[in-house]
Design a protein around this motif. Structure first.
Motif, mmCIF file in Angstrom:
data_model
loop_
_atom_site.group_PDB
_atom_site.id
_atom_site.type_symbol
_atom_site.label_atom_id
_atom_site.label_comp_id
_atom_site.label_asym_id
_atom_site.label_seq_id
_atom_site.Cartn_x
_atom_site.Cartn_y
_atom_site.Cartn_z
ATOM 1 N N THR A 1 59.578 98.682 -29.819
ATOM 2 C CA THR A 1 60.886 99.400 -29.334
ATOM 3 C C THR A 1 60.981 99.154 -27.722
ATOM 4 O O THR A 1 59.651 98.738 -27.222
ATOM 5 C CB THR A 1 61.168 100.470 -29.672
ATOM 6 O OG1 THR A 1 60.344 101.695 -28.680
ATOM 7 C CG2 THR A 1 61.018 100.991 -31.118
ATOM 8 N N PRO A 2 62.006 99.096 -27.166
ATOM 9 C CA PRO A 2 62.265 98.972 -25.710
ATOM 10 C C PRO A 2 61.123 100.002 -24.926
ATOM 11 O O PRO A 2 60.699 99.666 -23.727
ATOM 12 C CB PRO A 2 63.632 99.034 -25.255
ATOM 13 C CG PRO A 2 64.410 98.953 -26.467
ATOM 14 C CD PRO A 2 63.371 99.234 -27.833
ATOM 15 N N LYS A 3 60.927 101.097 -25.447
ATOM 16 C CA LYS A 3 59.953 102.142 -24.888
ATOM 17 C C LYS A 3 58.484 101.837 -24.946
ATOM 18 O O LYS A 3 57.690 102.514 -24.964
ATOM 19 C CB LYS A 3 60.465 103.658 -25.179
ATOM 20 C CG LYS A 3 61.590 104.034 -24.517
ATOM 21 C CD LYS A 3 62.035 105.492 -24.739
ATOM 22 C CE LYS A 3 63.466 105.742 -24.243
ATOM 23 N NZ LYS A 3 63.655 107.250 -24.470
ATOM 24 N N SER B 1 61.925 106.821 -35.577
ATOM 25 C CA SER B 1 61.057 108.338 -34.974
ATOM 26 C C SER B 1 61.967 109.054 -34.132
ATOM 27 O O SER B 1 62.426 108.386 -33.082
ATOM 28 C CB SER B 1 59.680 107.967 -34.458
ATOM 29 O OG SER B 1 58.980 107.225 -35.523
ATOM 30 N N TYR B 2 62.232 110.246 -34.162
ATOM 31 C CA TYR B 2 63.095 111.059 -33.472
ATOM 32 C C TYR B 2 62.458 111.807 -32.519
ATOM 33 O O TYR B 2 61.364 112.384 -32.563
ATOM 34 C CB TYR B 2 63.885 111.804 -34.361
ATOM 35 C CG TYR B 2 64.864 111.328 -35.361
ATOM 36 C CD1 TYR B 2 65.931 110.953 -35.019
ATOM 37 C CD2 TYR B 2 64.588 111.152 -36.430
ATOM 38 C CE1 TYR B 2 66.849 110.056 -36.015
ATOM 39 C CE2 TYR B 2 65.264 110.433 -37.591
ATOM 40 C CZ TYR B 2 66.241 109.883 -37.103
ATOM 41 O OH TYR B 2 67.186 109.199 -38.139
ATOM 42 N N GLU B 3 62.958 111.753 -31.190
ATOM 43 C CA GLU B 3 62.669 112.568 -30.224
ATOM 44 C C GLU B 3 63.564 113.633 -30.200
ATOM 45 O O GLU B 3 64.838 113.611 -30.295
ATOM 46 C CB GLU B 3 62.980 111.802 -28.753
ATOM 47 C CG GLU B 3 62.589 112.697 -27.542
ATOM 48 C CD GLU B 3 62.857 111.703 -26.202
ATOM 49 O OE1 GLU B 3 63.054 112.438 -25.151
ATOM 50 O OE2 GLU B 3 63.214 110.650 -26.444
ATOM 51 N N THR B 4 62.811 114.913 -30.023
ATOM 52 C CA THR B 4 63.678 116.127 -30.254
ATOM 53 C C THR B 4 64.868 116.507 -29.383
ATOM 54 O O THR B 4 64.732 116.155 -28.202
ATOM 55 C CB THR B 4 62.486 117.359 -30.240
ATOM 56 O OG1 THR B 4 61.560 117.283 -31.216
ATOM 57 C CG2 THR B 4 63.219 118.701 -30.346
ATOM 58 N N GLY C 1 70.553 110.522 -31.582
ATOM 59 C CA GLY C 1 71.566 109.564 -31.153
ATOM 60 C C GLY C 1 70.736 108.391 -30.454
ATOM 61 O O GLY C 1 70.748 107.121 -30.826
ATOM 62 N N LYS C 2 70.267 108.806 -29.429
ATOM 63 C CA LYS C 2 69.373 107.856 -28.650
ATOM 64 C C LYS C 2 68.174 107.227 -29.361
ATOM 65 O O LYS C 2 67.763 106.137 -29.319
ATOM 66 C CB LYS C 2 68.832 108.576 -27.383
ATOM 67 C CG LYS C 2 69.908 108.770 -26.498
ATOM 68 C CD LYS C 2 70.282 107.609 -25.490
ATOM 69 C CE LYS C 2 71.471 108.041 -24.550
ATOM 70 N NZ LYS C 2 71.973 106.612 -23.965
ATOM 71 N N PHE D 1 65.251 102.640 -32.148
ATOM 72 C CA PHE D 1 64.689 101.913 -33.280
ATOM 73 C C PHE D 1 65.563 101.101 -33.956
ATOM 74 O O PHE D 1 65.094 100.260 -34.406
ATOM 75 C CB PHE D 1 64.108 103.279 -33.963
ATOM 76 C CG PHE D 1 63.022 103.882 -33.488
ATOM 77 C CD1 PHE D 1 61.576 103.371 -33.757
ATOM 78 C CD2 PHE D 1 63.081 105.013 -32.776
ATOM 79 C CE1 PHE D 1 60.510 103.981 -33.109
ATOM 80 C CE2 PHE D 1 62.043 105.599 -32.281
ATOM 81 C CZ PHE D 1 60.678 104.992 -32.354
ATOM 82 N N ILE D 2 66.631 101.553 -34.388
ATOM 83 C CA ILE D 2 67.712 100.690 -35.251
ATOM 84 C C ILE D 2 67.947 99.559 -34.241
ATOM 85 O O ILE D 2 67.741 98.462 -34.768
ATOM 86 C CB ILE D 2 68.733 101.514 -35.694
ATOM 87 C CG1 ILE D 2 68.575 102.725 -36.659
ATOM 88 C CG2 ILE D 2 69.849 100.450 -36.282
ATOM 89 C CD1 ILE D 2 69.770 103.655 -36.588
#
Length: 194
Positions: free
Chosen positions: A67-69, A134-137, A141-142, A147-148
């Motif tokens: 991913t970009p990050k 993978s979600y950042e708490t 949406g971000k 990821f998508i």
């Protein structure tokens, strides 16, 4: 004891002999019943889905991207059985948290209340991409964007993906993310929030 590109059921042993019975299947092969004396040599006892031979079925493969990050991610790419890399294919992106653990799961072409019927679309000439998220708490949406969208961009590098014909579909929690994604990008030609 045994490794393979299959999903196995619980193994049951006969009470008075060294005989085992279990189900084995994957995306291509409908789960069937097998018996074995040693779990290495097996005998197939059933043929649960012979009508599948009458359809253009599909394949499932694990794809990976960064991913970009800089997060390592993966997802499942479903392709039509008669996939031709010289052609361009429309793609539907279907997501709900993490789905890559279903790589070896058989998907029957059955009606669903609001989620994508993957075998129906793959059999009709679509690619279907199921990326893990993978979600950042506090930032669902971000996280979906991270990821998508990056997974889609990674796949668009293939000449056989028609980047002008990409749709997204999600239901429930995934439906919220569809509603979010269409407000931040124009990369999707169609969107379906279930």
């Amino acid at each position: 004891i045994v490794m393979g590109t299959f999903k196995y059921s619980t193994v049951s042993k006969a009470k008075n002999s060294e005989n085992y019975i279990f189900d084995k299947g994957n995306y291509v092969n409908s789960p069937d019943v097998y018996i074995s004396k040693d779990l290495k040599t097996t005998t197939k006892l059933s043929n649960t889905n012979p009508q599948q031979a009458n359809y253009n079925w599909g394949t499932a493969e694990l794809v990976k991207w960064t991913t970009p990050k800089g997060y390592k991610s993966e997802g499942i790419l479903y392709k039509p059985e008669d996939f031709d890399p010289a052609k361009k294919y429309p793609m539907i992106v279907y997501f709900y948290e993490k789905l890559s653990d279903g790589l070896y799961t058989y998907n029957a072409p059955a009606p669903t209340p609001s989620r994508l019927n993957i075998p129906f679309f793959v059999s009709n000439g679509y690619l279907v991409f199921a990326p893990d998220i993978s979600y950042e708490t506090g930032y669902p949406g971000k996280s979906a964007e991270e990821f998508i969208n990056s997974g889609v961009e990674s796949l668009k590098k293939n000449t056989w993906v028609d980047g002008t014909k990409i749709g997204i579909q999600g239901q429930s929690w995934g439906g919220y993310q569809v509603a979010h994604l269409i407000t931040v990008t124009n990369m999707y030609a169609a969107a379906w929030a279930g």
